[in-house]
Design a protein around this motif. Structure first.
Motif, PDB file in Angstrom:
ATOM      1  N   ASN A 378       0.816  -1.213   0.000  1.00 44.71           N
ATOM      2  CA  ASN A 378       0.000   0.000   0.000  1.00 44.71           C
ATOM      3  C   ASN A 378       0.851   1.265   0.000  1.00 44.71           C
ATOM      4  N   MET A 379       2.176   1.115  -0.069  1.00 44.31           N
ATOM      5  CA  MET A 379       3.021   2.309  -0.147  1.00 44.31           C
ATOM      6  C   MET A 379       4.277   2.027  -0.962  1.00 44.31           C
ATOM      7  N   LEU A 380       4.628   2.972  -1.822  1.00 43.49           N
ATOM      8  CA  LEU A 380       5.898   2.911  -2.543  1.00 43.49           C
ATOM      9  C   LEU A 380       6.674   4.177  -2.216  1.00 43.49           C
ATOM     10  N   ARG A 381       7.964   3.999  -1.990  1.00 45.38           N
ATOM     11  CA  ARG A 381       8.807   5.181  -1.750  1.00 45.38           C
ATOM     12  C   ARG A 381       9.580   5.494  -3.025  1.00 45.38           C
ATOM     13  N   VAL A 382       9.317   6.668  -3.598  1.00 44.15           N
ATOM     14  CA  VAL A 382      10.080   7.101  -4.774  1.00 44.15           C
ATOM     15  C   VAL A 382      11.396   7.649  -4.257  1.00 44.15           C
ATOM     16  N   TRP A 383      12.417   6.842  -4.438  1.00 45.49           N
ATOM     17  CA  TRP A 383      13.729   7.072  -3.831  1.00 45.49           C
ATOM     18  C   TRP A 383      14.467   8.222  -4.509  1.00 45.49           C
ATOM     19  N   VAL A 404       2.230   7.150  -1.855  1.00 47.32           N
ATOM     20  CA  VAL A 404       3.585   7.420  -2.324  1.00 47.32           C
ATOM     21  C   VAL A 404       4.336   8.247  -1.285  1.00 47.32           C
ATOM     22  N   TRP A 405       5.480   7.769  -0.923  1.00 45.97           N
ATOM     23  CA  TRP A 405       6.436   8.537  -0.113  1.00 45.97           C
ATOM     24  C   TRP A 405       7.399   9.118  -1.138  1.00 45.97           C
ATOM     25  N   GLN A 406       7.424  10.437  -1.243  1.00 53.47           N
ATOM     26  CA  GLN A 406       8.206  11.064  -2.305  1.00 53.47           C
ATOM     27  C   GLN A 406       9.452  11.734  -1.738  1.00 53.47           C
ATOM     28  N   ASP A 407      10.603  11.216  -2.131  1.00 56.25           N
ATOM     29  CA  ASP A 407      11.858  11.881  -1.779  1.00 56.25           C
ATOM     30  C   ASP A 407      12.103  13.050  -2.729  1.00 56.25           C
ATOM     31  N   PHE A 408      12.706  14.109  -2.228  1.00 54.57           N
ATOM     32  CA  PHE A 408      13.302  15.091  -3.124  1.00 54.57           C
ATOM     33  C   PHE A 408      14.608  14.479  -3.639  1.00 54.57           C
ATOM     34  N   ALA A 409      15.017  14.926  -4.838  1.00 50.47           N
ATOM     35  CA  ALA A 409      16.086  14.206  -5.542  1.00 50.47           C
ATOM     36  C   ALA A 409      17.493  14.579  -5.054  1.00 50.47           C
ATOM     37  N   PHE A 410      17.763  14.226  -3.796  1.00 46.99           N
ATOM     38  CA  PHE A 410      19.101  14.443  -3.231  1.00 46.99           C
ATOM     39  C   PHE A 410      19.535  13.145  -2.560  1.00 46.99           C
ATOM     40  N   ALA A 411      20.541  12.505  -3.161  1.00 48.27           N
ATOM     41  CA  ALA A 411      20.933  11.192  -2.654  1.00 48.27           C
ATOM     42  C   ALA A 411      22.432  11.114  -2.428  1.00 48.27           C
ATOM     43  N   ASN A 412      22.807  10.680  -1.236  1.00 50.96           N
ATOM     44  CA  ASN A 412      24.156  10.219  -0.914  1.00 50.96           C
ATOM     45  C   ASN A 412      25.277  11.116  -1.446  1.00 50.96           C
ATOM     46  N   ALA A 413      25.221  12.388  -1.116  1.00 52.13           N
ATOM     47  CA  ALA A 413      26.295  13.309  -1.524  1.00 52.13           C
ATOM     48  C   ALA A 413      26.149  14.614  -0.750  1.00 52.13           C
ATOM     49  N   LEU A 414      27.186  15.425  -0.837  1.00 53.03           N
ATOM     50  CA  LEU A 414      27.087  16.815  -0.369  1.00 53.03           C
ATOM     51  C   LEU A 414      26.679  17.666  -1.570  1.00 53.03           C
ATOM     52  N   PHE A 415      25.913  18.698  -1.327  1.00 59.38           N
ATOM     53  CA  PHE A 415      25.447  19.553  -2.427  1.00 59.38           C
ATOM     54  C   PHE A 415      25.779  21.017  -2.114  1.00 59.38           C
ATOM     55  N   PRO A 416      26.161  21.785  -3.165  1.00 56.38           N
ATOM     56  CA  PRO A 416      26.656  23.156  -2.941  1.00 56.38           C
ATOM     57  C   PRO A 416      25.568  24.153  -2.557  1.00 56.38           C
ATOM     58  N   ALA A 441      -3.880  12.353  -4.617  1.00 55.86           N
ATOM     59  CA  ALA A 441      -4.381  11.662  -3.423  1.00 55.86           C
ATOM     60  C   ALA A 441      -3.324  10.694  -2.895  1.00 55.86           C
ATOM     61  N   SER A 442      -2.581  10.092  -3.824  1.00 58.00           N
ATOM     62  CA  SER A 442      -1.615   9.065  -3.422  1.00 58.00           C
ATOM     63  C   SER A 442      -0.408   9.639  -2.685  1.00 58.00           C
ATOM     64  N   LEU A 443      -0.120  10.906  -2.915  1.00 54.34           N
ATOM     65  CA  LEU A 443       1.102  11.479  -2.348  1.00 54.34           C
ATOM     66  C   LEU A 443       0.952  11.686  -0.833  1.00 54.34           C
ATOM     67  N   ALA A 444       1.671  10.871  -0.071  1.00 50.03           N
ATOM     68  CA  ALA A 444       1.490  10.855   1.385  1.00 50.03           C
ATOM     69  C   ALA A 444       2.473  11.767   2.097  1.00 50.03           C
ATOM     70  N   MET A 445       3.682  11.852   1.575  1.00 46.60           N
ATOM     71  CA  MET A 445       4.708  12.587   2.322  1.00 46.60           C
ATOM     72  C   MET A 445       5.825  13.026   1.389  1.00 46.60           C
ATOM     73  N   TRP A 446       6.403  14.171   1.711  1.00 44.38           N
ATOM     74  CA  TRP A 446       7.631  14.631   1.066  1.00 44.38           C
ATOM     75  C   TRP A 446       8.794  14.313   2.004  1.00 44.38           C
ATOM     76  N   CYS A 447       9.899  13.924   1.416  1.00 48.77           N
ATOM     77  CA  CYS A 447      11.068  13.637   2.249  1.00 48.77           C
ATOM     78  C   CYS A 447      12.295  14.308   1.618  1.00 48.77           C
ATOM     79  N   GLY A 448      13.124  14.912   2.444  1.00 47.92           N
ATOM     80  CA  GLY A 448      14.197  15.782   1.958  1.00 47.92           C
ATOM     81  C   GLY A 448      15.307  15.105   1.182  1.00 47.92           C
ATOM     82  N   ASN A 449      15.708  13.945   1.602  1.00 45.61           N
ATOM     83  CA  ASN A 449      16.838  13.308   0.902  1.00 45.61           C
ATOM     84  C   ASN A 449      16.964  11.844   1.306  1.00 45.61           C
ATOM     85  N   ASN A 450      17.855  11.144   0.614  1.00 46.98           N
ATOM     86  CA  ASN A 450      18.157   9.761   0.980  1.00 46.98           C
ATOM     87  C   ASN A 450      19.480   9.681   1.725  1.00 46.98           C
ATOM     88  N   GLU A 451      19.408   9.297   2.965  1.00 41.38           N
ATOM     89  CA  GLU A 451      20.565   8.881   3.774  1.00 41.38           C
ATOM     90  C   GLU A 451      21.636   9.945   3.984  1.00 41.38           C
TER      91      GLU A 451
END
Ligand code: BMA
Length: 859
Positions: A378-383, A404-416, A441-451
């Protein structure tokens, strides 16, 4: 019906492409409206250069063998796209023209009729260019130049940390393009989203925002805000004697087309119209497991002095969503509350459905979401390392009732985050995607980044990072500030994993969500913030038995590798390479240390000796391992509120953590999910030499009453024990029903000589079966399978005799085949009928079907 004045010309379809060396040609020559491009290469838009070259046979399919490496030259070139279109200009009115690109990958310069209209530098958003001054009546041309990435990053500062490649931090492009631990480097380029020319006059609807403010059984309040943009030139606005009276109608229609709430002739003031619609006896949007994902249609129509200017028409689900971080007693929780009901999130992490994002057909999204639903997710996380997905993905999630758990597109790095231009680019990206997705309706949460928050601390502690936390400003300042403005209707979580207390690190099991990488990656926990991270590469270090010591509030990532299916591997590997330990097999595994998978199997199934055993052992380990973890997480559902497997799908035919391989053939774990994610779970909690604890987990909204039957069989299918236990489990809870000593059920047998079965009586739940010892300790006698194929019904019935058939698998040399069941165990005398279908084929050639178990001959 009055004509809507805003219209849109679809410019997707066949374009032409060509490449040059950097500096080989002058842009104005290649962009010239009159350039003869008849001999350029045809290319589909949306799409990408790789896809177009494969389609024309110019490069070999990149997933076969090492062909991906042979296609690397593509990323060094300057690529051009061109198309033409016809236009009838209406000179009696003042019209405004915008060229909209839903996806440009990545550094593009757009020319219209030879004139440079603008530059873009972000794959992860749509781009709109005002081309009013450039279009003309009759024939028009568009040219788009894409620069090779190196022109835009080679002179840039690099950072202490950017996983898999140092180039990423400055480039707003899907991170996985540069290679990840499950996919090859495939630096795509091209027009990956739809293109259209939009014409409007006087004013247009710029954005519509709809959110459910409150609801009860009797009534829902849906607030709708329309942002209206004048498209008149300054001069015309001055010239017009009196301002146009701009109004809009807002309607909500049910699935019969009946208006259930509306506001008409709303005046638009200062570019805004706002209304709260009261919907009486609303039908709510639910996830598919809790109800119907009911969708109304939201229609907003814009008028100027009675003339229809613009119309927005989209499905809209009435529902509320919250994230609870505490329970009533004030203890830490991480639970999604849908329409006031706390849900247990069951699902997986979603990565881009292909390395070549632009070429993915819509059917692939539909099929993957369908499979998720079939697996009770019942939930997919867009990584974060992919893209903000295409509209079709959210259409399917809305329609099929998947959050849908929606990540913003920032993964495993430092960003300027200190750089003005970078931050401006990022801000545009964030806003664009919020505008696009916030009505879902499906969009449940925004998430800032991965890890990032978690690993920044780990890497700083181990001395890999000495710089400040570059990027922090994005997740902790910029995004929450924008969300407060543009989407206060849904929760925001700064990172995943995130949350810590008492000096624990961000992967603290007592706060927020958690990634369990003890299993597979061998991370040692507990870990305090600032402590040097420790890895334990040993059987005990990586074993999935470690899930049981994890009392996470929400498990947003955990998993382990399993082989892709035979067809998927054979199709993509050169002849002679389909053997265990071949260089091609190793090439398909992009993980950092191949030893981990071996250790995991060594401790559970034993080390495979050939490819057949590798496919079986890795699939069995993944399926049983995920079940072991998920049943544990679900049993502690008074505390844990979600389990999202890493990862659902694959982006190429590799070896990974996925449950469904690249050819959309599920692995064994997917079929296990039909039981371990079922809303009603019968679960055995057991460790060798300990009692058998029988549990029932009830995620439904109703109390369950009935009985639980415990059967124990020897390996030849002889029943040794059967007992019945009363079940009364309240809605949305779990309960230990009984505890039985090993000795009580074994009779004269040893624990490695039996199989345990849990069966429900009086309430529906799938049967669940277990062995009391690990496969490497269980010597299964040979089982015989008899197979009856029914071509007409497209089904096959398998019956076992002699001994329990372990992991019966059905194989057909075809991708995308849907087996109603696969990778199951059969007790002697037991039959299972499996139906087969293919999304595009009427009749499957069942003569090629192979059916066998781990302990049977091929039938
Ligand atoms: C997590 C994910 C991915 C990765 C996976 C497997 O770190 O967020 O970055 O692919 O684990 O290692």
């Amino acid at each position: 019906m009055v004509n809507v004045r805003r219209s849109s010309l679809d410019l997707s379809g066949q374009w032409r492409i060509q490449h040059y060396e950097v500096g080989e040609k002058r842009a104005m020559d290649v962009a010239a409206a009159t350039l003869d491009d008849r001999f350029w290469i045809g290319a589909a838009v949306p799409g990408d250069v790789h896809g177009a070259l494969i389609e024309r046979g110019i490069i070999d399919p990149i997933y076969f063998g090492h062909n991906d490496a042979k296609s690397r030259w593509i990323e060094q070139k300057e690529w051009w796209y061109r198309t033409t279109f016809n236009l009838d200009l209406d000179t009696s009115i003042e019209e405004h023209f915008e060229l909209v690109f839903e996806g440009l990958d990545t550094f593009a310069t757009v020319y219209v009729n030879g004139h440079e209209a603008g530059k873009t530098a972000n794959m992860l958003m749509s781009h709109t260019l005002d081309v009013t001054r450039l279009v003309r009546s009759g024939w028009n041309s568009i040219a788009v130049r894409f620069d090779p990435l190196h022109l835009h990053h080679s002179d840039k500062e690099t950072f202490d940390w950017s996983s898999y490649t140092k180039e990423r931090p400055w480039i707003r492009k899907a991170a996985m393009n540069f290679g990840w631990d499950w996919g090859p480097r495939t630096v795509t380029v091209g027009i990956w989203g739809a293109v259209r020319l939009e014409r409007s006059t006087i004013a247009k609807l710029q954005h519509v925002y709809a959110r459910t403010k409150s609801l009860s059984n009797e009534q829902a309040q849906v607030q709708v805000t329309a942002d209206v943009q004048s498209v008149l030139s300054f001069r015309s606005r001055q010239k017009r004697k009196q301002a146009d009276i701009i109004t809009c109608d807002i309607r909500l229609l049910d699935q019969h087309g009946e208006v259930v709430a509306c506001a008409v002739s709303l005046s638009v003031e200062q570019g805004k119209a706002d209304v709260t619609l009261n919907v009486v006896h609303p039908r709510l949007w639910w996830t598919h497991d809790l109800g119907d994902p009911y969708l109304y249609t939201l229609e907003v129509t814009l008028y100027a002095d009675g003339i229809t200017l613009d119309r927005y028409c989209q499905p809209y689900g009435i529902r509320t969503i919250e994230l609870a971080l505490h329970n009533k007693q004030g203890e830490g929780r991480f639970a999604f509350i849908l329409n006031g009901v706390k849900i247990y999130a069951k699902g997986a992490n979603w990565i881009p459905a292909d390395q070549l994002i632009g070429t993915i057909p819509n059917s692939r999204y539909r099929e993957l979401v369908e499979l998720s639903v079939e697996g009770h997710m019942n939930m997919l996380r867009v990584w974060a390392g992919g893209i903000y997905e295409k509209d079709v993905f959210y259409d399917e999630c809305d329609r099929q009732g998947v959050l849908v758990w929606q990540d913003f597109a920032f993964a495993n790095a430092l960003f300027p985050d200190f750089n003005r231009d970078f931050m401006h680019n990022v801000q545009q990206e964030i806003e664009d995607n919020i505008f696009r997705l916030r009505n879902r309706a499906s969009l449940a949460m925004w998430c800032g980044n991965n890890e990032i928050d978690w690993l920044y601390d780990m890497k700083t502690a181990s001395g890999d990072i000495t710089s400040p936390f570059y990027g922090e400003h994005i997740y902790h300042e910029l995004i929450p500030e924008i969300l407060e403005r543009l989407d206060p209707s849904r929760p925001y979580w700064p990172s995943s994993p995130y949350g810590s207390n008492d000096g624990q690190d961000a992967n603290d099991p007592d706060t927020g969500d958690r990634h369990n990488w003890q299993v597979w990656h061998g991370s040692v926990y507990p870990r305090k913030q600032g402590e040097i991270p420790v890895l334990d590469y040993s059987i005990e270090g990586v074993t999935f038995k470690n899930y049981k010591i994890d009392h996470a509030l929400f498990s947003s990532e955990f998993g382990m590798h399993a082989s892709a299916n035979r067809y998927t591997l054979e199709k993509n590997m050169p002849a002679g390479q389909f053997y265990w330990g071949s260089p091609e097999m190793a090439y398909r595994n992009k993980d950092t240390n191949h030893q981990k998978g071996i250790l995991l199997m060594e401790g559970y199934t034993g080390i495979p000796r050939d490819i057949e055993e590798y496919m079986n052992f890795s699939m069995l380990t993944q399926a049983e391992g995920l079940r072991y973890g998920i049943e544990h997480f679900r049993r502690i559902n008074d505390r844990n509120s979600g389990a999202l497997v890493w990862q659902l799908n694959d982006s190429w035919p590799g070896t990974s953590w996925s449950m469904i391989d690249y050819e959309l053939l599920p692995k064994a774990s997917f079929y296990y999910a039909k039981t371990f994610f079922h809303p009603v779970l019968l679960s055995l909690e057991h460790e060798p030499e300990h009692p058998l604890a029988l549990w029932v987990v009830n995620d439904t909204l109703e109390e369950i009453r009935g009985q639980l039957r415990l059967n124990v069989y020897d390996l030849h299918g002889e029943r040794l024990h059967s007992s019945l236990h009363e079940v009364k489990v309240p809605a949305q809870s779990s309960m230990r029903i009984a505890s039985v000593e090993e000795a009580e059920v074994l009779g004269t047998k040893l624990a490695e000589e039996v199989m345990v079965e849990l069966q429900s009586e009086g309430f529906p739940a799938p049967i669940n079966r277990y062995f009391l010892r690990d496969p490497k300790e269980v010597s299964l006698p040979q089982s015989q399978l008899s197979v009856h194929v029914n071509e007409e019904q497209q089904s096959v019935t398998v019956t076992a005799s002699g001994a329990i058939a372990r992991m019966v698998k059905l194989e057909l040399p075809l991708g995308r085949t849907r087996f109603s069941d696969n990778y199951f165990d059969l007790i002697p005398g037991e039959s299972r009928t499996v139906t087969l279908r293919h999304p595009e084929m009427q009749a499957l050639p069942l003569t090629d079907l192979r059916v066998y178990a781990m302990n049977s001959c091929k039938a």
